[in-house]
Design a protein around this motif. Structure first.
Motif, mmCIF file in Angstrom:
data_model
loop_
_atom_site.group_PDB
_atom_site.id
_atom_site.type_symbol
_atom_site.label_atom_id
_atom_site.label_comp_id
_atom_site.label_asym_id
_atom_site.label_seq_id
_atom_site.Cartn_x
_atom_site.Cartn_y
_atom_site.Cartn_z
ATOM 1 N N ALA A 196 0.665 -0.885 0.270
ATOM 2 C CA ALA A 196 0.034 -0.059 0.315
ATOM 3 C C ALA A 196 1.014 1.242 -0.140
ATOM 4 O O ALA A 196 0.114 2.104 -0.930
ATOM 5 C CB ALA A 196 -0.939 -0.177 1.271
ATOM 6 N N ALA A 197 1.549 1.535 0.617
ATOM 7 C CA ALA A 197 2.717 2.507 0.427
ATOM 8 C C ALA A 197 3.252 2.512 -0.743
ATOM 9 O O ALA A 197 3.638 3.955 -0.883
ATOM 10 C CB ALA A 197 3.351 2.137 2.027
ATOM 11 N N TRP A 198 4.108 1.618 -0.771
ATOM 12 C CA TRP A 198 4.676 1.698 -2.668
ATOM 13 C C TRP A 198 3.491 2.308 -2.739
ATOM 14 O O TRP A 198 4.272 2.752 -4.373
ATOM 15 C CB TRP A 198 5.161 -0.014 -2.964
ATOM 16 N N PHE A 199 2.127 1.329 -3.930
ATOM 17 C CA PHE A 199 0.894 2.126 -4.721
ATOM 18 C C PHE A 199 0.623 3.917 -4.203
ATOM 19 O O PHE A 199 1.166 3.943 -5.204
ATOM 20 C CB PHE A 199 -0.595 1.427 -4.056
ATOM 21 N N GLY A 204 3.042 10.025 -9.740
ATOM 22 C CA GLY A 204 2.174 10.601 -11.004
ATOM 23 C C GLY A 204 3.035 8.988 -11.731
ATOM 24 O O GLY A 204 3.185 9.172 -12.975
ATOM 25 N N LEU A 205 3.954 7.878 -11.190
ATOM 26 C CA LEU A 205 3.979 6.791 -12.041
ATOM 27 C C LEU A 205 3.456 5.845 -12.194
ATOM 28 O O LEU A 205 1.811 5.644 -10.841
ATOM 29 C CB LEU A 205 5.425 6.312 -11.141
ATOM 30 N N SER A 206 3.416 5.085 -13.005
ATOM 31 C CA SER A 206 2.470 3.761 -13.876
ATOM 32 C C SER A 206 2.742 2.390 -12.730
ATOM 33 O O SER A 206 4.080 2.884 -12.044
ATOM 34 C CB SER A 206 2.083 3.258 -14.697
ATOM 35 N N MET A 207 2.070 1.450 -12.149
ATOM 36 C CA MET A 207 2.419 0.264 -12.008
ATOM 37 C C MET A 207 2.773 -0.214 -12.820
ATOM 38 O O MET A 207 4.036 -0.863 -12.377
ATOM 39 C CB MET A 207 1.271 -0.231 -11.992
ATOM 40 N N GLN A 208 3.477 -0.409 -14.026
ATOM 41 C CA GLN A 208 4.328 -1.052 -14.483
ATOM 42 C C GLN A 208 5.708 0.026 -14.273
ATOM 43 O O GLN A 208 6.567 -0.895 -14.135
ATOM 44 C CB GLN A 208 4.013 -0.643 -16.349
ATOM 45 N N ILE A 266 9.452 -5.628 -3.047
ATOM 46 C CA ILE A 266 8.652 -6.272 -1.607
ATOM 47 C C ILE A 266 8.211 -7.941 -1.228
ATOM 48 O O ILE A 266 8.351 -8.194 -0.216
ATOM 49 C CB ILE A 266 8.052 -5.502 -1.129
ATOM 50 N N ALA A 267 7.955 -7.967 -2.289
ATOM 51 C CA ALA A 267 7.559 -9.634 -2.510
ATOM 52 C C ALA A 267 8.447 -10.611 -1.795
ATOM 53 O O ALA A 267 8.568 -11.126 -0.804
ATOM 54 C CB ALA A 267 6.757 -9.788 -3.476
ATOM 55 N N ILE A 268 10.466 -10.252 -2.257
ATOM 56 C CA ILE A 268 10.796 -10.719 -2.445
ATOM 57 C C ILE A 268 11.801 -10.831 -0.341
ATOM 58 O O ILE A 268 11.847 -11.754 0.213
ATOM 59 C CB ILE A 268 12.343 -11.122 -3.469
ATOM 60 N N PHE A 269 10.740 -9.731 -0.346
ATOM 61 C CA PHE A 269 11.732 -9.563 1.184
ATOM 62 C C PHE A 269 10.946 -10.001 2.232
ATOM 63 O O PHE A 269 11.300 -10.622 3.491
ATOM 64 C CB PHE A 269 12.061 -7.916 1.448
#
Length: 57
Positions: free
Chosen positions: A14-17, A24-28, A37-40
């Motif tokens: 959520a914080a990264w999103f 103003g950056l996209s998810m891509q 984040i998932a690996i951590f």
């Protein structure tokens, strides 16, 4: 406190999103951050599972 550990990845995602949206950056463009984040969080999960396994012997 340990019972709420499942919230850690949700809060980090959520914080990264939120950061991506505020810049103003996209998810891509932020995909690599989500992977990190998932690996951590996976590493933390494996470490904690290993500690539980070792202490229950």
């Amino acid at each position: 406190m340990i019972r709420l550990i499942f919230l850690l990845p949700l809060l980090m995602f959520a914080a990264w999103f939120w950061f991506l949206q505020s810049q103003g950056l996209s998810m891509q463009q932020g995909k690599k951050g989500f992977i990190y984040i998932a690996i951590f969080n996976l590493a933390i999960g494996v470490l904690l599972a290993g500690i539980i396994w070792l202490t229950q012997r």
